[in-house]
Structure formats: C-alpha cells, structure tokens
Design an enzyme around this catalytic site. Structure first.
Site, PDB file in Angstrom:
ATOM      1  N   ARG A 161       0.815  -1.218   0.000  1.00 46.03           N
ATOM      2  CA  ARG A 161       0.000   0.000   0.000  1.00 46.03           C
ATOM      3  C   ARG A 161       0.856   1.280   0.000  1.00 46.03           C
ATOM      4  O   ARG A 161       0.496   2.276   0.617  1.00 46.03           O
ATOM      5  CB  ARG A 161      -0.973   0.017   1.193  1.00 46.03           C
ATOM      6  CG  ARG A 161      -1.963  -1.137   1.197  1.00 46.03           C
ATOM      7  CD  ARG A 161      -2.875  -1.128  -0.013  1.00 46.03           C
ATOM      8  NE  ARG A 161      -3.723  -2.301  -0.009  1.00 46.03           N
ATOM      9  CZ  ARG A 161      -3.402  -3.465  -0.614  1.00 46.03           C
ATOM     10  NH1 ARG A 161      -2.273  -3.561  -1.308  1.00 46.03           N
ATOM     11  NH2 ARG A 161      -4.210  -4.480  -0.567  1.00 46.03           N
ATOM     12  N   SER A 243     -11.298   0.245   3.234  1.00 47.86           N
ATOM     13  CA  SER A 243     -10.575  -0.149   4.449  1.00 47.86           C
ATOM     14  C   SER A 243      -9.867   1.068   5.031  1.00 47.86           C
ATOM     15  O   SER A 243      -9.030   1.678   4.363  1.00 47.86           O
ATOM     16  CB  SER A 243      -9.555  -1.244   4.121  1.00 47.86           C
ATOM     17  OG  SER A 243     -10.210  -2.407   3.672  1.00 47.86           O
ATOM     18  N   GLU A 360      -5.071   3.903   6.102  1.00 49.02           N
ATOM     19  CA  GLU A 360      -4.772   3.733   4.685  1.00 49.02           C
ATOM     20  C   GLU A 360      -5.076   4.995   3.883  1.00 49.02           C
ATOM     21  O   GLU A 360      -4.297   5.378   3.016  1.00 49.02           O
ATOM     22  CB  GLU A 360      -5.546   2.540   4.109  1.00 49.02           C
ATOM     23  CG  GLU A 360      -5.228   2.273   2.658  1.00 49.02           C
ATOM     24  CD  GLU A 360      -5.748   0.933   2.166  1.00 49.02           C
ATOM     25  OE1 GLU A 360      -6.095   0.842   0.968  1.00 49.02           O
ATOM     26  OE2 GLU A 360      -5.848  -0.011   2.972  1.00 49.02           O
TER      27      GLU A 360
END
Length: 368
Positions: A161, A243, A360
């Site tokens: 990520r 998320s 995130e």
C-alpha cells in the site's frame, strides 16, 4: 464549494480555490499556476482515499477529470497488450473493459472505487493482487524540476500500500503529479492464478487455481458488495474510504505474543509477518456497526479518544455494519466524527494487543 461532494466518505470542508482539469496540459497548467502563486496544493480525483478536514483546504484543489485509455497490441515482445490510461479515468470502468476484451491481470481488482491515477500511489490491491504486478510505467509532472518524468515499475519502489509517489506526498500535495498510467496485461480469457483463499473458495477452486476472468470479476464484485466495498449511494455502508486501516506488518517477536489464533501472513520481508487488521479490531471488542450517538448534543463532547457519546451500534458515524475495517458516514457525519471512531478503534487495538493500526487513506489537514 464543499469538498465533501467529491469524496466517497461524504466529508470535507470548502476549498479556497477549486480547478477542474480534463487533460494532461490542463493538469500541468493548474499545478504550475498554484506553485507560481505559492499556494498549498491538493490533488483530487475519485476522492475514494481521502479524509479532508471539516475546515476544508486553504489552498488550490486541482480536481483531475481526464479520462480515456488507448490499447497498443502491436508489440508482440511484451507478451500481451499495453494499455495507457489517463489519470482521471474511473478505475472500475477500466477493469470491466479489460475483462470484457480478454486482457488478464486486473480482474481481482474489480469494484475498487476511485481513479486510475491514484492506483500506483497507494499500490492499490485486493484479493492477493496489486497494481504493481501489471504497471509498466507512470507518467508524471515533477513539480520540483517542472518537467515530465516517467517512472518504470522498478523505479516506483512499490511496497504494501505504498510507493515512491506516496512517500513524496505531504498532506495530499505530491511532488510527482500522475498524468497517466501504462499497464502491461496478458491476453486470454483465463484470469491469473487465484492467490487469496476467500476468493478461491468463492470460485470453488484450490488456491493457485485459475478461472475465467469474467467469473473472477463476478465473484469479486459479489464479495466486495457483501462487505459494503462497492459504491452504492443508498447503502450507507459504502460511504467510506474502504478499508480505513492497513494490515499491520510486525516483527516475528511482536507477533509471537499475540493469541495463537491471530491470523498471520507472509509480509515479503525477512523476520516480519502481516497481521489481519480486521481480526485485531473485532477481537479488541469492536463490533460491526460500532458508532457514535445521534443527535450531536447527546454527550458527544469534543475530546478525541473519549468514550462519551459512543455506544455499541449505530449513530451518524460508525464502523460498517458489514465489515469492521471501514469507518462509515451514516448521514450527517463530519470528518471529525469519522476520525473519532478511527481513534477509538486504533487506541483499543493498541491497548489490547500492543499493535498500532495506521490509516490507509490520506488525511488532509487532520490526523488521528
């Protein structure tokens, strides 16, 4: 104009200046004008990975609306096709096109909201795949040298990520503004081997098995929809950034003190493992739907991290009722409401397990 209308979470205050850019040159011109004026700069496209402060953004917001893509299948040496995509192109429209035209490699990334230009920044991924596996090059505007700069896959330094593009972005202001992304995709109606156990089960396959890409896409969309991870305005569970937390990567010694049933996955780094953020959240006592009271005047106070005004289910902001990784706007929530839920969850997980969860999405002019 309130930036909330341009984000999937539906929160965010006004921009001092908002500029829409529908082409590469318009993007460069708008970014250059902001830099010439010494203005703070925020790049906004699909708005699916941003939490913007209720105070808004005191600078120029460049909204990227460029769209479209071209397919080059002339070079047989690449073993497939090259697809060059404009930064503002809707991601799932691209994925659907590639699946329908028998280009393989993106099918497990179906249903992810947002723009294509954002995918290399976060190294967007799902169900055992991420875009680093198919990106060939990314074309950018380098704000420091004021030149076009293209990065190869290797130069982007992809990680879980993250990427070089993310590392060089501060408060939504990147050094390198993505203009277009080029993908190298295989040819054929069969999708890539399925690496993710949940998806393999849904397809009635062993891990490592293959299915038609159309079937993979259908299964992924069904799984994501069941978790509130496919945009659907009537469904408040989809009013989120997806998320909110990444799966934490910890050392083997840190993982050894966790309960034996805590899921562990290879992290791609020696001596480290990846944990399940969802498992940690649920086993720290946070249920689906955990949220804030409504209306606002019922003891919500204003102190971050306080449990005043919090109850087990419901409210104007809460964890998704389908999936504990998403923090959702149930209607009328502020950015601070969403952040408050996230803080309570992160603090609770750290208190119980000693592991700190990290967000995130990009947090613009706000923080946990």
């Amino acid at each position: 104009m309130e930036l909330a209308s341009f984000t999937t979470a539906g929160v965010g205050g006004p921009a001092r200046k908002l500029v829409a850019t529908g082409s590469e040159q318009e993007i460069i011109d708008a970014v250059g004008a902001a830099d010439d004026a010494g203005e703070p700069l925020l790049i906004l496209a699909g708005g699916s990975n941003l939490i913007i402060s209720d105070a808004g953004f005191d600078g120029t917001v460049v909204r990227i609306t460029s769209s479209g893509f071209t397919v080059n299948d002339d070079d047989a040496t690449c073993g497939g096709v090259m697809v060059k995509v404009q930064a503002g192109q809707d991601w799932d429209e691209l994925v659907e096109y590639t699946v329908r035209h028998a280009f393989s490699g993106l099918e497990t990334l179906s249903g992810i909201p947002g723009s294509t230009g954002a995918t290399p920044v976060q190294n967007v991924g799902a169900y055992g795949s991420d875009v680093s596996q198919t990106i060939a090059t990314v074309r950018t505007w380098d704000r420091e040298t004021r030149t076009i700069k293209s990065f190869t896959n290797f130069e982007l330094k992809f990680g879980y990520r993250t990427s070089l593009l993310k590392h060089t972005t501060v408060n939504g202001s990147p050094r390198y503004v993505v203009l277009s992304v080029e993908f190298q995709l295989g040819l054929g109606r069969m999708g890539k081997p399925i690496k993710y156990a949940e998806l393999a089960r849904a397809l009635d396959l062993p891990v490592g098995g293959r299915a038609y890409a159309t079937d993979v896409r259908r299964a992924v969309l069904k799984l994501r929809s069941a978790k509130g991870m496919v945009l659907d305005p009537p469904d408040r569970d989809t009013w989120s950034t997806g998320s909110f937390f990444t799966n934490p990567i910890v050392s083997d010694s840190e993982a050894s003190v966790l309960p034996v049933d805590a899921p562990r996955f290879p992290a791609g780094e020696e001596g480290k493992v990846k944990l399940s953020a969802a498992w940690l959240i649920e086993n720290a006592g946070f249920t689906k739907g955990f949220g804030l009271e409504t209306p606002r005047d019922k003891g919500t106070g204003g102190s971050s991290g306080s449990d005043a005004g919090v109850h087990s289910v419901g409210g104007r902001a809460s964890l998704s009722t389908k999936h504990t990784l998403a923090v959702t706007n149930r209607g009328g929530a502020s950015a601070e409401d969403l952040l408050r839920i996230a803080r309570l969850v992160a603090d609770g997980v750290e208190r119980v397990f000693g592991v700190r969860l990290h967000p995130e999405p990009l947090l613009i002019s706000c923080s946990l």
